[in-house]
Design an enzyme around this catalytic site. Sequence first.
Site, PDB file in Angstrom:
ATOM      1  N   HIS A  36      46.209  52.225  37.031  1.00  0.00           N
ATOM      2  CA  HIS A  36      46.087  50.795  36.777  1.00  0.00           C
ATOM      3  C   HIS A  36      45.725  50.496  35.330  1.00  0.00           C
ATOM      4  CE1 HIS A  36      45.362  46.582  37.790  1.00  0.00           C
ATOM      5  NE2 HIS A  36      44.268  46.649  37.075  1.00  0.00           N
TER       6      HIS A  36
ATOM      7  N   SER B 184      48.167  41.678  38.726  1.00  0.00           N
ATOM      8  CA  SER B 184      48.180  41.922  40.170  1.00  0.00           C
ATOM      9  C   SER B 184      46.775  42.193  40.692  1.00  0.00           C
ATOM     10  CB  SER B 184      49.069  43.137  40.486  1.00  0.00           C
ATOM     11  OG  SER B 184      48.517  44.317  39.919  1.00  0.00           O
ATOM     12  N   HIS B 185      46.558  41.815  41.941  1.00  0.00           N
ATOM     13  CA  HIS B 185      45.333  42.177  42.663  1.00  0.00           C
ATOM     14  C   HIS B 185      45.733  42.503  44.093  1.00  0.00           C
ATOM     15  CE1 HIS B 185      40.769  41.711  42.086  1.00  0.00           C
ATOM     16  NE2 HIS B 185      41.249  42.323  41.045  1.00  0.00           N
TER      17      HIS B 185
ATOM     18  N   HIS C 146      46.068  45.576  46.153  1.00  0.00           N
ATOM     19  CA  HIS C 146      45.326  46.390  47.114  1.00  0.00           C
ATOM     20  C   HIS C 146      43.985  45.763  47.508  1.00  0.00           C
ATOM     21  CE1 HIS C 146      48.471  49.164  46.195  1.00  0.00           C
ATOM     22  NE2 HIS C 146      47.951  50.161  46.876  1.00  0.00           N
TER      23      HIS C 146
END
Length: 749
Positions: free
Chosen positions: A55, A103-104, A106
């Site tokens: 990430h 993005s978030h 998970h």
Amino acid sequence: MSLDTVKHASETPDSEQPWKELGLKEDEYARIREILGRRPTGAELAMYSVMWSEHCSYKSSKVHLKQFGEKVPDNDAMLVGIGENAGVVDVGQGYAVTFKVESHNHPSYIEPYQGAATGVGGIVRDILAMGARPVAVVDPLRFGAADHPDTKRVLPGVVAGIGGYGNCLGLPNIGGEVVFDSCYQGNPLVNAGCIGVMKHEDIHLAKASGPGNKVILYGARTGGDGIGGVSVLASETFDDTKPTKRPAVQVGDPFQEKLLIECTLEIFKEKLVAGIQDLGGAGLSCATSELASAGSGGMRVELDTVPLRDATLSPEEILMSESQERMCAIVEPQHVDRFMEICEKWDVTATVIGEVTDGDHLEIFWHGELIVDVPPGTVAHEGPTYHRPYARPEWQDALQADDAGKLDRPQTGAELKDQVLKLISSPNQASKSWITDQYDRFVQGNTVLAQPEDAGMVRIDDETNLGVAMATDGNGRYAKLDPYTGAQLALAEAYRNVAASGAKPLAISDCLNFGSPEDPAVMWQFAEATRGLADGCLQLGTPVTGGNVSLYNQTGEVAIHPTPVVAVLGVIDDVNRRTPIAFAEEGQLLYLLGDTKEEFGGSAWSEVIHQHLGGMPPAVDLDREKLLGEILISASRDGMIDAAHDLSDGGLVQAVVESCLRGGNGARLVVPEGLDAFTFLFSESAGRAVVAVPRSEELRFTDMCGARGLPATRIGVVDGDAVDVQGEFALSLEELRTAHEATIPGLLA
């Protein structure tokens, strides 16, 4: 647990360390030892593990992402590009706009409300850290099947988290998407974007220069929530068959963030900071190493001065914590007192935790003991680079050969009517107002377009009415069929949506959502999509300002569809000249712009009617997209059109139904010569739009299209209270509205 210090680490080279448990590979651990000339301390190991995660380091993707810098030249509007917290573009009149999508994914599956809320909080701080006031947010979302029980757990929580956090911040939510597909069942995609506005002279960068300058941590206290957080969660496949690292999801406090925003903007106004960084993924590990690496010297940090919510946290946990609502500023000594006064005024905790040095190392102390002594660049920017093997999957040819053209088509007007109703009431094509009504779209009073318009638009100058527009798009079904074309179709649709609103596209941000990079088939999808996006941006002249890569969106062996989401930012000189989608006045003439072909691969029709995915997606002609954009912008500016709606998922009939329902007026349509009714209504050929032209402007508009070589076909008129396809069927607006608006509440309310 005894505290490992740098000296002790040098003297005990053979001590076992939990590098594997922290997500490091054996060769990565060996590389850390090589860099340091010794084994790392526990704190150093923690820092490298989060900063070298997928990430944070983009270790599997950066060899492909470099195309965005190599292929796509900056246009005249670019002020800050890839590498900073967010890109910045010049929009005229001395204004600059910064924007980004992250993005978030998970965290939002594990804890939907907080995962989504802190996704909004994180992207807002990225924008704030550039020196800008955040003015709007967008949220492209993907969920599993709409009727799956777990979707009822995840979606309402995600929507409540986005609305709860954004509404409390007072930021309008002006755009995004909601898509349902069973491939996202175990891996929903929660992407969040933000737009910020500033003057050119107010741009701030993340760097720590000037020996003696103070390092100030301010905002919320550091807690145990989110230790490892997204940096770990986003770097591993969910798999129930083996142990998995699932740290606590971050917990957001939007009221603390609102104070942090106003406090920071006042600090910027008084020019009190020399460098600034938000604390997001990897927390203090990221902020300290990136600030020091980007600066001209080193940094010394006294970690035990960090304000804590939990006094039992170890130094490793403090370094890895991703607690929200925190910023790190570099402040010259003479400005520290004033900095602290402003923080106190806004009730924001602020603490000097260190200073910039004239060395070249990041040194972190814990109660006087040196626990970290590293070259900051090796932590922040010199993580591993993987040339992952990739190969076209064996099943790709068979998938593309399974052409949607073989599917049974409606033969009568009655069958057409039935399939139109099924299409517009399907979860992906139905109204999303049950979701978007939970967001405040008009707070601050500067929103001029918002969902369900083609693009969101906000006014950024009250006197001149200068504004910016943004649209986000991505079709995973298209990208599954052909990742290269699918990425270009996402770019083309977002570009078209912005142009349809009357704004000129300037630049893009992206959020590239894919499965495990350790799968050669997934890596091929990523390589092809990235190549397609870079080639497309070069052709359209829209540079990539930054973005996000989200990998490991996969449960066991099952990956999501490749889902490149593209956000296009545009500028409009006067928001009063914007173009809405609504057919608002009877008598307006309807024109179809572009060429309609038999293109149904990956289409909404093939999905809804036949549950089919196969064939090739629509062809892309980016020169045509550019021409269409120029026509839409010129027609909007010169008052030649009253409404415009791009044609994409669901084809012409979907666009016409949405525009009729939005304006409260029906439409009479005539199938053009050379087309059958089915292709006319359901084809998803790209590079098209439907526009409503005042009768007084018809000649001027058609002359412009003819002179520029853009096909413009008159297909009907705004009239009555039904969508009437002459000779085929008619559907009343009442019937259409019931079908379009009942689906989502029925599934989720």
